[in-house]
Write an enzyme that holds these catalytic residues in place. Structure first.
Site, PDB file in Angstrom:
ATOM      1  N   LEU A 116      31.468 -24.484 -34.939  1.00 17.31           N
ATOM      2  CA  LEU A 116      32.273 -25.702 -35.067  1.00 17.31           C
ATOM      3  C   LEU A 116      33.315 -25.787 -33.957  1.00 17.31           C
ATOM      4  O   LEU A 116      33.627 -24.792 -33.297  1.00 17.31           O
ATOM      5  CB  LEU A 116      32.935 -25.710 -36.448  1.00 17.31           C
ATOM      6  N   PRO A 117      33.904 -26.981 -33.769  1.00 14.09           N
ATOM      7  CA  PRO A 117      34.821 -27.161 -32.638  1.00 14.09           C
ATOM      8  C   PRO A 117      36.074 -26.276 -32.671  1.00 14.09           C
ATOM      9  O   PRO A 117      36.458 -25.728 -31.642  1.00 14.09           O
ATOM     10  CB  PRO A 117      35.204 -28.638 -32.729  1.00 14.09           C
ATOM     11  N   LYS A 151      37.494 -12.746 -26.978  1.00 10.07           N
ATOM     12  CA  LYS A 151      37.114 -14.023 -26.357  1.00 10.07           C
ATOM     13  C   LYS A 151      38.323 -14.659 -25.641  1.00 10.07           C
ATOM     14  O   LYS A 151      38.202 -15.153 -24.521  1.00 10.07           O
ATOM     15  CB  LYS A 151      36.566 -14.960 -27.447  1.00 10.07           C
ATOM     16  N   LYS A 170      41.446 -25.651 -24.209  1.00  9.12           N
ATOM     17  CA  LYS A 170      41.518 -25.194 -25.608  1.00  9.12           C
ATOM     18  C   LYS A 170      41.624 -23.665 -25.657  1.00  9.12           C
ATOM     19  O   LYS A 170      42.473 -23.104 -26.348  1.00  9.12           O
ATOM     20  CB  LYS A 170      40.263 -25.661 -26.356  1.00  9.12           C
TER      21      LYS A 170
END
Ligand code: NAD
Length: 297
Positions: free
Chosen positions: A65-66, A172, A247
């Site tokens: 998901l985003p 990440k 992001k």
């Protein structure tokens, strides 16, 4: 072969679900977008009418998901929290890139309710998702990691056990902050060389063979025409959007704030990418940052 619920069939999730179906798994797919869902069905997935329908009888539940709010909404706080509906014996693997503390929080709530939730964000982009060569960075117990690995092997080439819950998201954030710094440095050096009369291809070759070599320069050259396969040579289309890098740098800044880890280079990279995005380049590949440095023509 396993029964796998796959929720979130966008640019990344679509091809990941396809690879699982192509390997013979039963993939019960769901996306809010009817178009994305129809595409996944045309690629071998089984259509579910809702997220709740997708997780029925699933041994694994994968989400792509985003952002963190979508993951928390899906499993915990939305109108139909999936945690209640997933079999206690299933393993939940969230592959979205989200805040490490959200991943830890959802994991803790899942554990309270007797469910196994692990974080497994990826690197490798849409190309890696299509080719089944993603890198997975997994935050899980050793037993959960061993259980997830055969499924992740279908979608990826390098499957890393980063550590306990949340560690995948931390790895990440570190990786992508490093990538942003390398790309900004590469743009800066190339532009300075060219402004001083060097050929960008020659300078790139020199730096690749010297101590300035790095991934952004060696396989993703930001100067148009130097590397035929790079997004820079295709009008900065495809690749990894500036919006997504922005992001990810936000997630890295959150992490540095929480841990008081100094990140002056990461902060500078974030400032550069935020300016680049504000100038209307969010949809372009992140190597288009070069245009922030170049003289306008
Ligand atoms: P995307 O926007 O293409 O896909 C997300 C999908 O999720 C959409 O199809 C959307 O309809 C669906 N969705 C959202 N909320 C939902 C819900 N509640 N239920 C069902 N479906 C829902 O995004 P993407 O590029 O596939 O990225 C997914 C994740 O992977 C993000 O966290 C991103 O940061 C990460 N990521 C992306 C890349 C990349 O190159 N695109 C690379 C590495 C990691």
């Amino acid at each position: 072969m396993a029964t796998i619920a796959f929720i979130g069939l966008g640019n990344m999730g679509g091809p990941m679900a396809h690879n699982l179906a192509a390997a013979g798994h039963r993939v019960q797919a769901y996306d809010l977008s009817a178009e994305a869902l129809a595409h996944a069905v045309s690629e071998g997935c089984v259509q579910a009418a809702s997220a709740a329908g997708a997780v029925k009888d699933a041994e694994f539940v994968i989400s792509m998901l985003p952002a963190g709010r979508h993951v928390e909404g899906l499993y915990v706080s939305g109108p139909e929290p999936l945690l209640e509906l997933i079999a206690p014996s299933a393993l939940i693997i969230d592959c979205s890139t989200i805040e490490a503390d959200v991943a830890k929080r959802v994991c803790a709530i899942a554990a309270e309710r007797g469910r196994d939730f692990i974080d497994a964000p990826v690197s490798g982009g849409v190309g890696g998702a299509q080719a089944g060569t993603l890198s997975f960075m997994v935050g899980a117990s050793a037993a959960q990691f061993e259980r997830a690995k055969p499924i992740l092997d279908v979608m990826g080439k390098n499957i890393f056990h980063a550590g306990d819950h949340g560690a995948g998201q931390i790895a990440k954030a570190c990786n992508n902050m490093m990538l942003a710094i390398l790309m900004a440095g590469t743009c800066e050096a190339l532009n300075m060389g060219v402004k001083n009369g060097l050929d960008p291809a020659v300078l790139s070759e020199i730096m690749q063979q010297s101590s300035g070599g790095n991934w952004a320069l060696n396989v993703y050259n930001p100067w148009p025409g130097v590397m035929e396969t790079a997004p820079a040579s295709k009008g900065y289309q495809g690749g990894f959007q500036t919006n997504l890098m922005f992001k990810d740098l936000g997630l890295a800044m959150d992490l540095s704030q929480q841990s008081a880890a100094p990140v002056p280079m990461g902060s500078a990279a974030r400032a550069l990418f935020s300016l680049h995005k504000a100038q209307g380049n969010g949809g372009l590949d992140f190597s288009s940052l070069l245009n922030l440095y170049r003289d306008s023509e």
